[in-house]
Design an enzyme around this catalytic site. Structure first.
Site, PDB file in Angstrom:
ATOM      1  N   LYS A 171      55.603  10.173  59.243  1.00  0.00           N
ATOM      2  CA  LYS A 171      54.466   9.592  58.536  1.00  0.00           C
ATOM      3  C   LYS A 171      55.040   8.483  57.661  1.00  0.00           C
ATOM      4  CE  LYS A 171      50.381   9.392  56.455  1.00  0.00           C
ATOM      5  NZ  LYS A 171      49.307   8.734  57.208  1.00  0.00           N
ATOM      6  N   THR A 172      54.317   7.382  57.507  1.00  0.00           N
ATOM      7  CA  THR A 172      54.806   6.280  56.670  1.00  0.00           C
ATOM      8  C   THR A 172      55.103   6.771  55.260  1.00  0.00           C
ATOM      9  OG1 THR A 172      53.549   4.658  57.927  1.00  0.00           O
ATOM     10  CG2 THR A 172      54.228   4.020  55.707  1.00  0.00           C
ATOM     11  N   ASN A 217      40.442   7.502  61.423  1.00  0.00           N
ATOM     12  CA  ASN A 217      41.019   8.200  60.289  1.00  0.00           C
ATOM     13  C   ASN A 217      41.155   7.227  59.147  1.00  0.00           C
ATOM     14  OD1 ASN A 217      44.006   7.758  59.268  1.00  0.00           O
ATOM     15  ND2 ASN A 217      44.017   7.253  61.449  1.00  0.00           N
ATOM     16  N   SER A 218      40.946   7.760  57.942  1.00  0.00           N
ATOM     17  CA  SER A 218      41.229   6.965  56.747  1.00  0.00           C
ATOM     18  C   SER A 218      42.075   7.832  55.816  1.00  0.00           C
ATOM     19  CB  SER A 218      39.945   6.505  56.060  1.00  0.00           C
ATOM     20  OG  SER A 218      39.226   7.613  55.575  1.00  0.00           O
ATOM     21  N   LEU A 241      47.964   6.312  53.047  1.00  0.00           N
ATOM     22  CA  LEU A 241      49.383   6.644  53.169  1.00  0.00           C
ATOM     23  C   LEU A 241      49.736   7.822  52.277  1.00  0.00           C
ATOM     24  CD1 LEU A 241      50.678   3.002  53.431  1.00  0.00           C
ATOM     25  CD2 LEU A 241      50.273   4.641  55.274  1.00  0.00           C
ATOM     26  N   CYS A 276      49.455  -2.249  56.330  1.00  0.00           N
ATOM     27  CA  CYS A 276      48.842  -1.782  55.087  1.00  0.00           C
ATOM     28  C   CYS A 276      48.585  -2.980  54.175  1.00  0.00           C
ATOM     29  CB  CYS A 276      49.703  -0.718  54.430  1.00  0.00           C
ATOM     30  SG  CYS A 276      51.386  -1.202  54.256  1.00  0.00           S
ATOM     31  N   ILE A 317      50.595  -0.091  69.387  1.00  0.00           N
ATOM     32  CA  ILE A 317      49.857  -0.746  68.327  1.00  0.00           C
ATOM     33  C   ILE A 317      49.518   0.253  67.222  1.00  0.00           C
ATOM     34  CG2 ILE A 317      48.766  -2.507  69.777  1.00  0.00           C
ATOM     35  CD1 ILE A 317      46.269  -0.627  69.923  1.00  0.00           C
ATOM     36  N   THR A 366      46.358   1.394  64.546  1.00  0.00           N
ATOM     37  CA  THR A 366      44.941   1.636  64.822  1.00  0.00           C
ATOM     38  C   THR A 366      44.112   0.367  64.668  1.00  0.00           C
ATOM     39  OG1 THR A 366      44.728   2.295  62.533  1.00  0.00           O
ATOM     40  CG2 THR A 366      45.055   4.045  64.126  1.00  0.00           C
TER      41      THR A 366
HETATM   42  C1  FMN Z   1      45.729  10.664  61.500  1.00  0.00           C
HETATM   43  C2  FMN Z   1      46.549   9.440  61.755  1.00  0.00           C
HETATM   44  C3  FMN Z   1      47.459   9.000  60.801  1.00  0.00           C
HETATM   45  C4  FMN Z   1      48.233   7.873  61.017  1.00  0.00           C
HETATM   46  N1  FMN Z   1      49.134   7.489  60.061  1.00  0.00           N
HETATM   47  C5  FMN Z   1      49.927   6.401  60.296  1.00  0.00           C
HETATM   48  C6  FMN Z   1      50.923   6.012  59.358  1.00  0.00           C
HETATM   49  O1  FMN Z   1      51.120   6.643  58.315  1.00  0.00           O
HETATM   50  N2  FMN Z   1      51.660   4.902  59.628  1.00  0.00           N
HETATM   51  C7  FMN Z   1      51.505   4.172  60.774  1.00  0.00           C
HETATM   52  O2  FMN Z   1      52.216   3.204  60.970  1.00  0.00           O
HETATM   53  N3  FMN Z   1      50.585   4.546  61.695  1.00  0.00           N
HETATM   54  C8  FMN Z   1      49.792   5.627  61.480  1.00  0.00           C
HETATM   55  N4  FMN Z   1      48.867   6.005  62.424  1.00  0.00           N
HETATM   56  C9  FMN Z   1      48.724   5.198  63.670  1.00  0.00           C
HETATM   57  C10 FMN Z   1      49.534   5.823  64.819  1.00  0.00           C
HETATM   58  O3  FMN Z   1      50.913   5.858  64.514  1.00  0.00           O
HETATM   59  C11 FMN Z   1      49.325   5.043  66.119  1.00  0.00           C
HETATM   60  O4  FMN Z   1      49.827   3.737  65.953  1.00  0.00           O
HETATM   61  C12 FMN Z   1      47.875   4.956  66.546  1.00  0.00           C
HETATM   62  O5  FMN Z   1      47.182   6.135  66.222  1.00  0.00           O
HETATM   63  C13 FMN Z   1      47.711   4.658  68.037  1.00  0.00           C
HETATM   64  O6  FMN Z   1      48.277   5.692  68.833  1.00  0.00           O
HETATM   65  P1  FMN Z   1      47.460   6.969  69.371  1.00  0.00           P
HETATM   66  O7  FMN Z   1      46.178   6.459  69.960  1.00  0.00           O
HETATM   67  O8  FMN Z   1      48.356   7.627  70.366  1.00  0.00           O
HETATM   68  O9  FMN Z   1      47.202   7.822  68.189  1.00  0.00           O
HETATM   69  C14 FMN Z   1      48.088   7.138  62.224  1.00  0.00           C
HETATM   70  C15 FMN Z   1      47.170   7.583  63.186  1.00  0.00           C
HETATM   71  C16 FMN Z   1      46.407   8.711  62.978  1.00  0.00           C
HETATM   72  C17 FMN Z   1      45.447   9.151  64.034  1.00  0.00           C
END
Ligand code: FMN
Ligand code: FAD
Ligand code: FES
Lengths: 319, 299
Positions: free
Chosen positions: A53-54, A77-78, A81, A138, A201, A203
Site C-alpha cells: 500500500k502506498t 474506492n476512495s 492513502l 495523488c 495503470i 485507477t
Molecule cells: C482498494 C484499492 C486501494 C488502492 N490503493 C492504492 C495505493 O495506495 N497506491 C496506488 O498506487 N494504487 C492504489 N490502488 C490502485 C491499484 O494499485 C491498481 O493500480 C488499480 O486498482 C488497477 O488494477 P486492478 O484493476 O487490478 O485493481 C488501489 C486500488 C484499490 C482497488
C-alpha cells in the site's frame, strides 16, 4: 509455434537492470496490504513482487466512509492513502516480509516532491526491498490538488527527486494514471527524470450515486475505478507507451502492467501489449488466491502458444 | 482472527425463513474453526462475474462433524438476489472464518443478546457457548415486521427470558429493540450485552447497556471489498487504549467491537432509506469533511 510443457516455460522477469524476479506476477498497491493477511492465501515469496500500500512519511487516516462501491465489473474506492507511515513499514512490516522471502516494491507518495524523496530515502538498505514505486496519482498541494501525474512537468519533478534520494541499486518505478490527455507524454517525462520502469495503470476517476440517499455513494464523492471494467484502458495505455518506446520517443524500460487482471489470459494480453510484468489488484478481493491462479494460468497460456519464456511474449503484439 | 481458508462450498440446502433464506453449505475445513460472531464471504457468480465483490454473512451455525455451515440472508441487491437463486448441488466460492468473534468469558456470565432482523443469526451459537460455560442469557429480538424476525422459537428454546418487538407491532410489542432492553438487563442480572444489527441500533444498545452498568459488544456491518484486511474500505473510527481515535478495519479488528470504543456519530451516516432527510446525511459527513478537506480523493 508448437505447444510446450508449462513447467518448461522460463517465467523470470526483469524489474530493472539490476533486479530479476523469478516470475512476472505481483500484487498492485493497496490491494495486498503489507502482505500479512494475504499470506493466508498466497505465501509472499511465491509472488514475483509484492507492492505495498502506498506509504507516506507520516501516518495518514485516509478518506471517510463509505469508501467503496461496486460498479459493473469493477469497483470505486476512495480509501485515500490510509497507512501507518514509512517508519512503521520499515520497522514492523519489512522485516516480517523479508523473513518470508518476499521481494517488495514499496509504493511511496507525498504532498510535495521532497516528501516523496524523504519516504524513498528511508528505504535504503532495508532487507526485502527490491524497488520503489512512485505513486504520482495523488494530489500535489502546491498545485491546487491536481495530481502530479496529470502534468509532465510535475511528474518529472517528483520522479527526479525520488531517483536522486533512492539507493542507486533500487529501480524506481513511476505509476501513471490513465486520466491524462497523453499518457505517452507523462511516460516520457518520467523516464527522462530517471524512472527505471513504469507502472500502468492507476485507477480512473469515477463517481456513482446512491438511489436511496439520493447522494453520491462515496463520502468522498469521487473514487478510483478498478477491476475488469478498466482492463481495455490499461492494455491501451501499455500498448501506446510500448509503441512509443519502439519508436524511440523514450528509452525502453520495463512496464509493470495492471488494471483488471483476473486470469492468466488477461496477464498474457498485457505482456503482448508490452508489459514485462503484471500486478493483480481488485481480483484479490474477488479471489484471494488470484495472484497464484494468474501465475499458473499464465504459464499454461504461454506454453500452449509455444512461448519458451515469458520474455518472448513481451511486446509480441507489436511485431 | 482464525486463519481463513478459501474453498468451493457446495449448496446442500436453501429454504425460506420468513423474509430470509437459510443456506446450508458444505465447507470443508471451515466449520471447525468458526466461533460465534465469525463471518464468511461468498463470491457470487464466480471470478468473471460483473459483480466482482464478495458478500459477507455471519455464520448462523457451524457443524464441524458434518463440515457444514449455515447462513441466514436477506435479499438486498444484485448479489443476494443471485444467491437466493442457488439450488442444492451448486457451488459457491467461500472464504472463512473471518473477523473477530464475540468475546466469551471462561467463567459463567449473564448476558443479554440483542438482535435486529437477521442480526440474530450469530446469536444462538453465542447463547449456547455462554450457557455451556454455566452462564445465563436473555434475548431481545427486534425487526421492522413479523416476517423479518429470525429465530424467536430458537431463542425461547434456550431461555425463558425473550422479549420480541417489531416496528409495526405485527409480532410482540410495538417498538424498538432498545425499549425492553433495560428491563431485560435487570431481569437476568446481565453484566454484558452482545448485539448485532443496524448501526443506529448498536449505538442505542450501547447507550442503554452502559447506563445499566453492563459491557456492550457490538457486531457492526460496514461495506467490505476484501473482507480479510487488505483493502482498508471497511474502516470505523474506534478509540484505542490510549484514548486516540483511529480508523480500524471492521473485517479484521471487528466486526465485534466494544461498543463504548466506537465513535458512533462519525462511524456511519444514518441508515440509507428514502425517509432519511438529505440534510441529516450531510451533517454527519461534514464532521469528516472539515477534518479531511485536504486529503486526496483517490488512493
Ligand atoms: C482498494 C484499492 C486501494 C488502492 N490503493 C492504492 C495505493 O495506495 N497506491 C496506488 O498506487 N494504487 C492504489 N490502488 C490502485 C491499484 O494499485 C491498481 O493500480 C488499480 O486498482 C488497477 O488494477 P486492478 O484493476 O487490478 O485493481 C488501489 C486500488 C484499490 C482497488
Ligand atoms: C460482517 C458482516 C456480516 C453480515 N451478515 C449478514 C447476514 O448474516 N445476513 C444478511 O442477510 N446480510 C449480512 N450482511 C450484509 C450483507 O453482506 C449485505 O446485505 C450484502 O453484501 C448485500 O449484497 P447485495 O449484492 O445484495 O447488495 P448490493 O447493494 O448490490 O451490494 C453492493 C456492494 O455493497 C456491499 N453491501 C451492500 N450492502 C451491504 C451491507 N448492508 N453490509 C455490508 N456490505 C454491503 C456488498 O457486499 C457489495 O460489495 C453482513 C455484512 C457484514 C459486513
Ligand atoms: S474489507 Fe478490506 S480491509 Fe476490511
Amino acid at each position: 509455434m508448437t505447444a510446450l510443457e508449462p513447467a518448461d516455460v522460463d517465467m523470470s522477469a526483469p524489474l530493472g537492470e539490476s533486479v530479476t524476479l523469478p516470475n512476472p506476477v505481483g500484487t498492485a498497491s493497496g490491494c495486498a496490504g503489507y502482505g500479512r493477511e494475504l499470506a493466508a492465501f498466497v505465501p509472499p515469496a511465491e509472488l514475483g513482487v509484492l507492492t505495498t500500500k502506498t506509504v507516506m512519511v507520516r501516518p495518514r487516516q485516509g478518506r471517510p466512509t463509505p469508501r467503496m462501491a461496486e460498479t459493473p465489473s469493477g469497483m470505486l474506492n476512495s480509501v485515500g492513502l490510509q497507512g501507518a507511515g514509512v517508519d512503521h513499514l520499515v520497522t514492523r512490516e519489512l522485516p516480517w516480509l523479508a523473513e518470508r522471502g518476499a521481494r517488495v516494491l514499496v509504493s511511496v507518495a507525498g504532498e510535495r516532491p521532497e516528501e516523496f524523496a524523504e519516504a524513498a530515502a528511508r528505504l535504503t538498505g532495508r532487507p526485502g526491498v527490491v524497488g520503489v514505486e512512485v505513486n504520482i496519482s495523488c494530489p500535489n498541494v502546491a498545485d491546487r490538488g491536481l495530481v502530479f501525474a496529470a502534468d509532465p512537468g510535475a511528474a518529472h519533478e517528483v520522479v527526479a527527486a525520488v531517483r536522486a534520494a533512492t539507493d542507486p541499486a533500487l529501480p524506481v518505478y513511476a505509476k501513471l494514471t490513465p486520466d491524462v490527455t497523453s499518457i505517452v507524454d507523462v511516460a516520457v517525462a518520467c523516464v527522462e527524470a530517471g524512472a527505471d520502469g513504469l507502472s500502468m495503470i492507476n485507477t480512473l476517476l469515477g463517481a456513482t450515486m446512491d438511489l436511496d440517499t439520493l447522494r453520491p455513494a462515496l463520502a468522498g464523492v469521487t473514487g478510483g475505478l478498478s477491476g475488469p471494467a478498466v482492463r481495455p484502458v490499461a492494455v491501451r495505455c501499455v500498448h501506446q507507451v510500448y509503441a512509443a518506446m519502439r519508436d524511440g520517443r523514450l528509452r525502453t524500460v520495463p512496464i509493470l502492467g495492471m488494471g483488471g487482471i483476473t486470469s492468466g489470459a488477461d496477464a498474457l494480453e498485457f505482456a503482448l501489449a508490452g508489459a514485462s510484468g503484471v500486478a493483480v489488484g481488485t481480483a484479490i478481493f474477488t479471489n484471494p488466491s488470484a495472484p497464484l491462479d494468474v501465475l499458473r494460468e499464465l504459464r499454461q497460456a504461454l506454453a500452449e502458444r509455444g512461448f519458451a519464456s515469458f520474455r518472448d511474449a513481451v511486446g509480441y503484439a507489436h511485431r | 482472527m482464525a486463519r481463513p481458508v478459501q474453498t468451493p462450498a457446495e449448496v446442500l440446502g436453501i429454504e425460506p425463513a420468513g423474509a430470509y433464506h437459510r443456506l446450508l453449505l458444505r465447507a470443508p475445513g471451515v466449520a471447525e474453526a468458526v466461533l460465534p460472531g465469525h463471518f464468511v464471504t461468498l463470491a457470487i457468480g464466480g471470478r468473471d462475474s460483473a459483480t466482482p465483490l464478495r458478500r459477507a454473512f455471519s455464520v448462523h451455525r457451524a457443524d464441524p462433524v458434518a463440515d457444514t455451515i449455515e447462513l441466514v440472508f436477506a435479499e438486498h441487491g444484485r448479489g443476494t438476489r443471485a444467491l437466493a437463486r442457488h439450488r442444492p448441488g451448486d457451488t459457491v466460492d467461500l472464504v472463512g472464518p473471518l473477523g473477530t468473534p464475540f468475546p466469551v468469558a471462561d467463567a459463567p456470565e449473564t448476558a443479554v443478546l440483542v438482535a435486529g432482523g437477521y442480526g440474530s443469526a450469530p446469536m444462538f451459537s453465542l447463547a449456547e457457548a455462554i450457557l455451556a460455560r454455566g452462564g445465563r442469557v436473555g434475548f431481545v429480538l427486534g425487526a421492522a415486521t413479523a416476517d423479518r424476525l429470525f429465530g424467536v422459537a430458537a431463542a425461547r428454546a434456550l431461555t425463558p427470558h425473550v422479549a420480541v418487538v417489531t416496528d409495526d407491532g405485527s409480532y410482540g410489542a410495538r417498538g424498538r429493540a432498545t425499549d425492553p432492553l433495560a428491563a431485560m438487563i435487570r431481569a437476568v442480572g446481565a453484566t454484558v450485552v452482545h448485539s448485532c444489527g443496524p448501526m443506529p441500533m448498536l449505538r442505542a444498545v450501547t447507550d442503554v447497556a452502559v447506563a445499566a452498568g453492563a459491557r456492550s459488544h457490538t457486531a457492526v456491518e460496514e461495506a467490505m471489498a476484501c473482507g480479510f484486511g487488505v483493502c482498508m474500505s471497511c474502516v470505523l473510527p474506534v478509540a484505542g487504549a490510549d484514548g486516540a481515535t483511529r480508523l480500524v478495519r471492521s473485517c479484521t479488528e471487528g466486526p465485534v467491537f466494544d461498543g463504548t470504543t466506537v465513535r458512533w456519530p462519525e462511524a456511519s451516516p444514518p441508515e440509507p432509506s428514502p425517509s432519511v432527510e438529505p440534510r441529516e446525511v450531510r451533517e454527519v459527513r461534514e464532521v469528516w469533511e472539515v477534518r479531511e478537506v485536504r486529503e486526496g480523493v483517490r488512493s
